[in-house]
Design an enzyme around this catalytic site. Sequence first.
Site, mmCIF file in Angstrom:
data_model
loop_
_atom_site.group_PDB
_atom_site.id
_atom_site.type_symbol
_atom_site.label_atom_id
_atom_site.label_comp_id
_atom_site.label_asym_id
_atom_site.label_seq_id
_atom_site.Cartn_x
_atom_site.Cartn_y
_atom_site.Cartn_z
ATOM 1 N N GLN A 50 0.811 -1.218 0.000
ATOM 2 C CA GLN A 50 0.000 0.000 0.000
ATOM 3 C C GLN A 50 0.846 1.271 0.000
ATOM 4 O O GLN A 50 0.329 2.356 -0.218
ATOM 5 C CB GLN A 50 -0.938 0.021 1.208
ATOM 6 C CG GLN A 50 -2.001 -1.056 1.139
ATOM 7 C CD GLN A 50 -2.899 -0.971 2.345
ATOM 8 O OE1 GLN A 50 -2.577 -1.497 3.400
ATOM 9 N NE2 GLN A 50 -4.035 -0.294 2.178
ATOM 10 N N HIS A 148 -6.799 -9.312 6.599
ATOM 11 C CA HIS A 148 -6.950 -8.249 5.597
ATOM 12 C C HIS A 148 -5.579 -7.777 5.127
ATOM 13 O O HIS A 148 -5.315 -7.671 3.928
ATOM 14 C CB HIS A 148 -7.756 -7.091 6.203
ATOM 15 C CG HIS A 148 -7.940 -5.941 5.271
ATOM 16 N ND1 HIS A 148 -9.138 -5.657 4.667
ATOM 17 C CD2 HIS A 148 -7.077 -4.984 4.842
ATOM 18 C CE1 HIS A 148 -9.009 -4.580 3.907
ATOM 19 N NE2 HIS A 148 -7.753 -4.149 3.998
ATOM 20 N N HIS A 152 -3.008 -8.328 1.423
ATOM 21 C CA HIS A 152 -2.226 -7.347 0.655
ATOM 22 C C HIS A 152 -0.867 -7.903 0.234
ATOM 23 O O HIS A 152 -0.429 -7.672 -0.891
ATOM 24 C CB HIS A 152 -2.017 -6.059 1.456
ATOM 25 C CG HIS A 152 -3.176 -5.121 1.405
ATOM 26 N ND1 HIS A 152 -3.647 -4.553 0.241
ATOM 27 C CD2 HIS A 152 -3.964 -4.626 2.391
ATOM 28 C CE1 HIS A 152 -4.664 -3.765 0.507
ATOM 29 N NE2 HIS A 152 -4.891 -3.789 1.811
#
Length: 192
Positions: A50, A148, A152
């Site tokens: 991210q 979660h 990624h």
Amino acid sequence: MILPIVAYGHPILRTISKDITPDYPALQNLIADMWETMYHSNGVGLAAPQINKDIRLFVVDSAQIIANLDKEEKEEFPNDEGVKEVFINAHIQTLEGEDWAYNEGCLSIPKIREDVFRPEEVTIEYVDENFLPKTRTFNGITARVILHEYDHIEGKLFIDHIKPLKRKLLKRKLDDISRGKIRVDYRMMFSK
């Protein structure tokens, strides 16, 4: 330093991340920047992809979620006190328990939230920021946040867990995000 968050549509979000070694350049600074970026963006977890790094690193602070639950909600998660932890080179060992729904969102997919079903418990092997090996079992909301963020580093997103029809209905919003047609309170990085 607050780093820009990679937006949906950027190819790094679909890349499987690589393990790193203790001599990864400026690792402690990177971890500090990830915490600062996560808190600045009002997140509870942040994974290296991210922030445009294809490495197996994520940070989680589920303790802030648990602290903000009311008494009844806390009773739903009696064994979950939350954690504030750095996960490096994480690999899931086992998933246990019933799948349960929770409304998830993602800093890379702003303004979209959907119910996602995930297992109640995860046992995960990783090293911490000092490269001390750990194998721990997490449950409840903490397990969900870890799963979660783990997605990624595996090139997956929470929207991959929703039904195809629901994803199709979100297509316009997702396209807008990937084109930079969105306003958020934090810096974002879009694919070119």
